[in-house]
Write an enzyme that holds these catalytic residues in place. Structure first.
Site, PDB file in Angstrom:
ATOM      1  N   HIS A  63      -1.848   3.894  -1.401  1.00 29.40           N
ATOM      2  CA  HIS A  63      -1.784   4.458  -0.051  1.00 29.40           C
ATOM      3  C   HIS A  63      -3.190   4.685   0.518  1.00 29.40           C
ATOM      4  O   HIS A  63      -3.581   5.808   0.849  1.00 29.40           O
ATOM      5  CB  HIS A  63      -0.992   5.767  -0.048  1.00 29.40           C
ATOM      6  N   GLU A  66       5.855   8.206  -4.130  1.00 37.61           N
ATOM      7  CA  GLU A  66       4.421   8.187  -4.404  1.00 37.61           C
ATOM      8  C   GLU A  66       3.999   9.530  -5.004  1.00 37.61           C
ATOM      9  O   GLU A  66       4.266  10.571  -4.407  1.00 37.61           O
ATOM     10  CB  GLU A  66       3.637   7.910  -3.125  1.00 37.61           C
ATOM     11  N   ASP A  81       0.830  -1.212   0.000  1.00 36.96           N
ATOM     12  CA  ASP A  81       0.000   0.000   0.000  1.00 36.96           C
ATOM     13  C   ASP A  81       0.857   1.251   0.000  1.00 36.96           C
ATOM     14  O   ASP A  81       0.337   2.349  -0.162  1.00 36.96           O
ATOM     15  CB  ASP A  81      -0.924   0.000   1.223  1.00 36.96           C
TER      16      ASP A  81
END
Length: 348
Positions: free
Chosen positions: A311, A292, A287
Site C-alpha cells: 500500500h 492489510e 498495491d
C-alpha cells in the site's frame, strides 16, 4: 477558537503539525495537539452500522474524552464516529487529511450542521507514478529478472538467460483504465507519453471528457477483452465489491496484466489467484489487498507472476505536505467565511 489536531503518528499528521501553525498565524486560533499514536488499524467498520467509519487508527472512546473544547477537529486516520462528534458540543468544522474521509461519520456530522472537508487528489500524482512503475515492472519481467540475478549472479548475463527475460514495449499497447477520476486521468497522461492507446470505462464521466483526454469510452466488457494492461482507479462501493471476478478475468487476454492501486475490495482475490496460477492472464501487480496486512499464508505469496507492494500509493514526500496544505487552506476559508472547496456531501 480552538483547533484540535490528532497526531496519530503518521507522516501526514507530522505534516499537519508543521503546516497549520504557519498557515494560521494571525488568526485567533489556539492549536492543541493530541498525540494518540498508531494503534491497531480497524480494517472493518466498527460494530454497528451507525458508527459509519472504517480504516482508522485509534480508539473512538479515547478521542471522545478529549474534545470538549474543540471548535475545529483535524485528523488523518483517527476515528471520528458519532460518539466522538457528540462529545464535542462546540464543534463547527471537521477536517480529514485523506482523499476519502472513510474514518469520519459524515452523516452524523452533517446532521449537526458540521461541514466535513477532505484532501482530494492528495496522493493522485504519487499513485499514478506507482501505477506506471508497476506497469513497467510487469512489462519488462522485472520480477523474474530480480529473482534470476539474485540466484545466478553473473550467470544472469548469459545470452540464453537474458533471452528468457524478453519483455514488451509499451508503445502501441492498449491500457484499459477503470475509473477516470483524479488518479485515472493522471495515469492516462503518463501512459500516453509512452505511446499507449487508452480505453476508459467510467460511467460517471461524460464521454466527451474521456475523448478530450485522449481515451476512448467503452463498456467494461470491451475494455477487458481488448486491453493489454488493465488498471483499476475507481472507488469501492457495494455494487463494485468484486468488480473484477472470474467472469471479468475470463474476458482478458492470456497475455494481459492487471494492476490495482485503488482498493483491494475491487478484486475477487480467489478468482484472481486461480487465473494467475492457471496462467489465464499473464501477471498482476497489486498495491492493495482486501486484508492489510495479508496473512502470512496468503496464496499470492506463492505465485511467481504477481507483484505485491504494501500500500505505497501515497507514500511519497510530496503527498503528506500536499494534504496538509489543502486542509490548511480549507480551515482558512472557513475562518474567513469563504466557500469551502472540498466539503463532503452526504453521499461521500
Amino acid at each position: 477558537m480552538h483547533l484540535y489536531l490528532v497526531d496519530d503518528g503518521t507522516l501526514t499528521a507530522g505534516a499537519l503539525r508543521r503546516e497549520l501553525p504557519a498557515a494560521l498565524a494571525g488568526w485567533p486560533v489556539t492549536v492543541t495537539v493530541l498525540s494518540m499514536g498508531l494503534g491497531q488499524e480497524g480494517i472493518e467498520p466498527l460494530p454497528g452500522h451507525e458508527k459509519g467509519v472504517k480504516e482508522f487508527y485509534g480508539s473512538p472512546a479515547e478521542l471522545a474524552g478529549k474534545l470538549a473544547g474543540a471548535d475545529i477537529l483535524v485528523v488523518h486516520k483517527a476515528p471520528v464516529t458519532q460518539e466522538v462528534i457528540e462529545s464535542a458540543p462546540r464543534l463547527r468544522l471537521i477536517a480529514c487529511a485523506r482523499a476519502h474521509p472513510v474514518n469520519v461519520d459524515v452523516r452524523a456530522a452533517l446532521s449537526r450542521g458540521i461541514p466535513v472537508v477532505h484532501a482530494p487528489g492528495r496522493a493522485a500524482d504519487s499513485t499514478a507514478d506507482l501505477t506506471m512503475a508497476l506497469l513497467l515492472f510487469l512489462a519488462r519481467n522485472m520480477v523474474e529478472t530480480c529473482r534470476l540475478v539474485s540466484r545466478l549472479g553473473a550467470g544472469a548475463w548469459q545470452y540464453d538467460c537474458r533471452s528468457r527475460l524478453e519483455g514488451v514495449e509499451l508503445a502501441g499497447k492498449i491500457l484499459g483504465i477503470i475509473g477516470f477520476g483524479q488518479v485515472g486521468r493522471r495515469v492516462a497522461v503518463r501512459a500516453q507519453a509512452f505511446g499507449m492507446n487508452l480505453l476508459v470505462h467510467s460511467p460517471q464521466v461524460e464521454p466527451a471528457e474521456i475523448l478530450a483526454a485522449g481515451g476512448r469510452p467503452v463498456t467494461l466488457e470491451e475494455l477487458l477483452s481488448a486491453s493489454d494492461f488493465v488498471s483499476l482507479h475507481t472507488r469501492p462501493a457495494p455494487e463494485k465489491i468484486g468488480l473484477i471476478g472470474a467472469p471479468q478475468l475470463a474476458l482478458m487476454k492470456n497475455s494481459a496484466c492487471l494492476i490495482n492501486t485503488a482498493r483491494g475490495e475491487l478484486v475477487d482475490e480467489d478468482a484472481l489467484y486461480r487465473a494467475l496460477k492457471e496462467k489465464r492472464i499473464r501477471a498482476a501487480a497489486l498495491d492493495v489487498l482486501i486484508s492489510e496486512p495479508p496473512p502470512p499464508d496468503h496464496p499470492f505469496f506463492t505465485l511467481p507472476n504477481v507483484v505485491l507492494t504494501p500500500h505505497l500509493g501515497g507514500k511519497t514526500e510530496a503527498a503528506p505536505m500536499r494534504a496538509a496544505k489543502i486542509i490548511a487552506g480549507e480551515i482558512v476559508n472557513f475562518l474567513s467565511g469563504k466557500p469551502l472547496r472540498h466539503a463532503v456531501s452526504i453521499q461521500a
